[in-house]
Scaffold this active site. Structure first.
Site, mmCIF file in Angstrom:
data_model
loop_
_atom_site.group_PDB
_atom_site.id
_atom_site.type_symbol
_atom_site.label_atom_id
_atom_site.label_comp_id
_atom_site.label_asym_id
_atom_site.label_seq_id
_atom_site.Cartn_x
_atom_site.Cartn_y
_atom_site.Cartn_z
ATOM 1 N N ASP A 1 35.397 -36.074 14.631
ATOM 2 C CA ASP A 1 34.832 -35.192 15.657
ATOM 3 C C ASP A 1 34.299 -35.994 16.839
ATOM 4 O O ASP A 1 33.212 -35.716 17.331
ATOM 5 C CB ASP A 1 33.702 -34.340 15.059
ATOM 6 C CG ASP A 1 34.125 -33.646 13.785
ATOM 7 O OD1 ASP A 1 35.007 -32.779 13.864
ATOM 8 O OD2 ASP A 1 33.620 -33.998 12.710
ATOM 9 N N ASP B 1 39.774 -34.115 14.629
ATOM 10 C CA ASP B 1 39.150 -33.722 15.892
ATOM 11 C C ASP B 1 38.952 -34.956 16.760
ATOM 12 O O ASP B 1 37.879 -35.570 16.780
ATOM 13 C CB ASP B 1 37.836 -32.966 15.680
ATOM 14 C CG ASP B 1 38.064 -31.523 15.275
ATOM 15 O OD1 ASP B 1 39.232 -31.103 15.179
ATOM 16 O OD2 ASP B 1 37.068 -30.813 15.058
ATOM 17 N N ASN C 1 41.125 -29.183 13.550
ATOM 18 C CA ASN C 1 41.466 -27.924 14.230
ATOM 19 C C ASN C 1 41.647 -28.118 15.732
ATOM 20 O O ASN C 1 42.422 -27.394 16.369
ATOM 21 C CB ASN C 1 40.396 -26.868 13.956
ATOM 22 C CG ASN C 1 38.992 -27.336 14.281
ATOM 23 O OD1 ASN C 1 38.532 -28.326 13.705
ATOM 24 N ND2 ASN C 1 38.329 -26.663 15.200
ATOM 25 N N HIS D 1 40.008 -32.806 7.103
ATOM 26 C CA HIS D 1 39.114 -32.443 8.200
ATOM 27 C C HIS D 1 38.052 -31.430 7.770
ATOM 28 O O HIS D 1 36.864 -31.672 7.919
ATOM 29 C CB HIS D 1 39.899 -31.902 9.391
ATOM 30 C CG HIS D 1 39.003 -31.586 10.546
ATOM 31 N ND1 HIS D 1 38.277 -32.561 11.198
ATOM 32 C CD2 HIS D 1 38.662 -30.410 11.144
ATOM 33 C CE1 HIS D 1 37.543 -32.011 12.153
ATOM 34 N NE2 HIS D 1 37.745 -30.704 12.132
ATOM 35 N N HIS E 1 30.520 -22.642 9.494
ATOM 36 C CA HIS E 1 31.803 -23.004 8.878
ATOM 37 C C HIS E 1 31.867 -22.542 7.424
ATOM 38 O O HIS E 1 32.495 -23.180 6.580
ATOM 39 C CB HIS E 1 32.016 -24.518 8.968
ATOM 40 C CG HIS E 1 32.050 -25.020 10.371
ATOM 41 N ND1 HIS E 1 33.091 -24.740 11.234
ATOM 42 C CD2 HIS E 1 31.159 -25.758 11.080
ATOM 43 C CE1 HIS E 1 32.834 -25.299 12.411
ATOM 44 N NE2 HIS E 1 31.680 -25.917 12.341
ATOM 45 N N HIS F 1 34.304 -32.087 10.804
ATOM 46 C CA HIS F 1 34.335 -30.687 11.196
ATOM 47 C C HIS F 1 32.976 -30.016 11.385
ATOM 48 O O HIS F 1 32.794 -29.297 12.352
ATOM 49 C CB HIS F 1 35.168 -29.883 10.191
ATOM 50 C CG HIS F 1 35.512 -28.499 10.628
ATOM 51 N ND1 HIS F 1 36.071 -28.226 11.851
ATOM 52 C CD2 HIS F 1 35.377 -27.297 9.997
ATOM 53 C CE1 HIS F 1 36.273 -26.916 11.950
ATOM 54 N NE2 HIS F 1 35.843 -26.339 10.857
ATOM 55 N N VAL F 2 32.035 -30.209 10.487
ATOM 56 C CA VAL F 2 30.826 -29.391 10.557
ATOM 57 C C VAL F 2 29.762 -29.945 11.495
ATOM 58 O O VAL F 2 28.751 -29.298 11.753
ATOM 59 C CB VAL F 2 30.200 -29.180 9.158
ATOM 60 C CG1 VAL F 2 31.174 -28.499 8.237
ATOM 61 C CG2 VAL F 2 29.750 -30.499 8.550
ATOM 62 N N HIS F 3 29.980 -31.129 12.015
ATOM 63 C CA HIS F 3 29.043 -31.727 12.970
ATOM 64 C C HIS F 3 27.631 -31.831 12.404
ATOM 65 O O HIS F 3 26.649 -31.682 13.123
ATOM 66 C CB HIS F 3 29.020 -30.951 14.296
ATOM 67 C CG HIS F 3 30.327 -30.989 15.011
ATOM 68 N ND1 HIS F 3 30.477 -30.651 16.339
ATOM 69 C CD2 HIS F 3 31.563 -31.304 14.573
ATOM 70 C CE1 HIS F 3 31.743 -30.776 16.684
ATOM 71 N NE2 HIS F 3 32.420 -31.162 15.629
#
Ligand SMILES: [Fe+2]
Length: 463
Positions: A171, A198, A236, A321, A331, A358-360
């Site tokens: 990310d 990402d 994504n 991811h 998410h 993905h989830v930061h």
């Protein structure tokens, strides 16, 4: 596996094969917010196009966006990729083991693509094969005064005792915090990046700027990616399904720009593949490609697990991811379908650790799967770890240091709390044999504050 988290400070010991040690610096602490860390006020906005971080190299048709990745199954090949903007130029890499003396050369391929009205530069991919292990190579691309020189170090020979230090970044984007992340990473001493999806976030832009932001990102990471391999997995933000712009081919920009050695692991797609490096067998999955029973990815993974040789690569690592467990409301259950298909395989094949992005928000699960040694680390931005030694007959350790950086969300410091104890309400993780340990630290990239730190200790090479 769902259950209630009772402590963020724990140590797991799987007596027969593997011990996973979570070290806590605060004694026994219960779930919820587990860190007093407050994110910096560093702006989480994209760096403008004209910033020097995206500077175009000088010279007519000079190679830019240079990056390398592993080019084969076992680390004796490298794929060098770059872009020329003015003319196709040559897809040739001259290389050798002494600086300025290029006794070897390889010729690659060139491709390009359009995205709406954007027309990419000339994208080159060149495979350097037959490299020696543990050797520094110097390489040169481009022509005349515009040519550029870089170097990389090949990994040690595959083996259970081969030490190696990987970095993990996901990310990343191209914000000021992304820049901070890269700068911290450069001082980490890690030797290769496992990228958990990402990349550029170019899809947040419209029309021609989508392509232009892929170009800026390529120049942005070059200072690291030209010198050490980044192993790619897709997120994504790589899909770029944009029918309103006439763009309906998924992963179009990503697949043109970022090569993977998928054929070496008998994969039918660059989106999922495996490599072996030092003492690790690394499996890369695609969260956004079909993976249910009988699909190509499902069939490939079933065969790839059979190829894992724990005598040679005792560490088995999976990258994806979208994490199959996460406690982020935004998410919720996004990885559930992959969990339902592959979790039992991960447990049965004794995967050591799964890394996702993905989830930061940094999250680290407890061990999953009835006493087996699988855990999940869902992270953002960056973490890196050290394989100090991976010896069948002595203590083997992986040390993990986690760095978080760029695309973090402000005013939500509670997200970092998940790193040390998962959100109980949505997904808990069964904790087994927990004992209060030593230090548990997480490192943020721009502050250098240690907030999570744990050890995975392998007592047997096999499981
Ligand atoms: Fe994502």
């Amino acid at each position: 596996m769902r259950g209630k988290v009772t402590s963020r400070s724990s140590r797991f010991i799987l007596v027969i094969f593997t011990a996973i040690t979570f070290l806590s610096y605060g004694g026994r602490v219960y779930g919820g917010i587990t860190s007093t860390f407050i994110r910096s006020e560093w702006p989480s906005v994209d760096i403008p196009f004209d910033n020097e971080a995206f500077a175009v190299p000088k010279g007519h048709n000079a190679p830019q966006q240079v990056h390398i990745t592993q080019g084969d199954y076992d680390g004796k090949a490298v794929i060098v990729s770059w872009v020329t903007s003015d003319a196709p130029g040559l897809s040739i890499v001259n290389f050798g083991t002494s600086p300025g003396r290029y006794t070897l050369s390889a010729e690659g391929t060139m491709t390009n693509y359009t995205f709406h009205d954007y027309k990419s530069g000339y994208i080159h991919h060149c495979l350097l094969e037959g490299l020696k292990y543990d050797t520094k190579y110097y390489y040169k691309i481009g022509e005349g005064e515009s040519s550029r020189e870089f170097s990389f170090q090949t990994p040690p020979k595959i083996g259970p005792d081969a030490p190696y230090k990987f970095g993990i970044i996901g990310d990343l984007g191209q914000t000021y915090n992304s820049l901070s992340t890269l700068e911290h990473y450069m001082h980490s001493g890690a030797q290769a990046v496992l990228f958990v999806g990402d990349l550029s976030y170019a899809d947040r832009y419209q029309y021609n700027d989508v392509g232009l932001r892929w170009d800026t990102w390529g120049r942005f990471i070059e200072k690291i990616a030209a010198y050490q391999p980044w192993l790619w997995s897709a997120g994504n933000h790589e899909i770029e399904y944009m029918p309103y712009m006439g763009e309906v081919i998924p992963f179009k920009s990503y697949l043109h720009r970022y090569a993977t050695p998928y054929l070496a692991s008998k994969s039918s797609s660059p989106l999922w593949y495996a490599v072996r490096r030092a003492s690790a067998h690394i499996i890369v999955l695609s969260s956004y490609s079909p993976f249910v029973k009988y699909t190509p990815q499902w069939m490939w993974l079933r065969e790839e697990f059979k190829r894992v040789d724990r005598e040679k690569t005792p560490w088995l690592i999976v990258l994806m991811h979208a994490p199959i467990y996460n406690s982020n409301n935004a998410h919720f259950m996004e990885g559930e379908s992959m969990r339902s298909v592959f979790e039992s395989w991960f447990v049965r094949n004794k995967v050591d650790v799964v890394f996702a992005g993905h989830v930061h928000a940094y999250e680290r699960s407890y061990s999953v799967g009835r006493g087996k040694l699988w855990i999940i680390a869902s992270c953002i931005q960056m973490l890196y770890w050290v394989i100090i030694k991976s010896d069948l007959f002595s203590t083997c350790r992986i040390k993990y240091l986690f760095l978080c950086g760029a695309r973090i969300l402000f005013n939500q410091p509670r997200l970092l709390g998940f790193c040390l104890s998962m959100e109980q309400d949505i997904f808990g993780f069964k904790s087994m044999g927990c004992r209060v340990g030593d230090a548990c630290n997480l490192v943020t990239s721009h502050l250098g504050v240690v907030l999570d730190n744990y050890l995975l200790t392998k007592l047997s090479s096999k499981k």
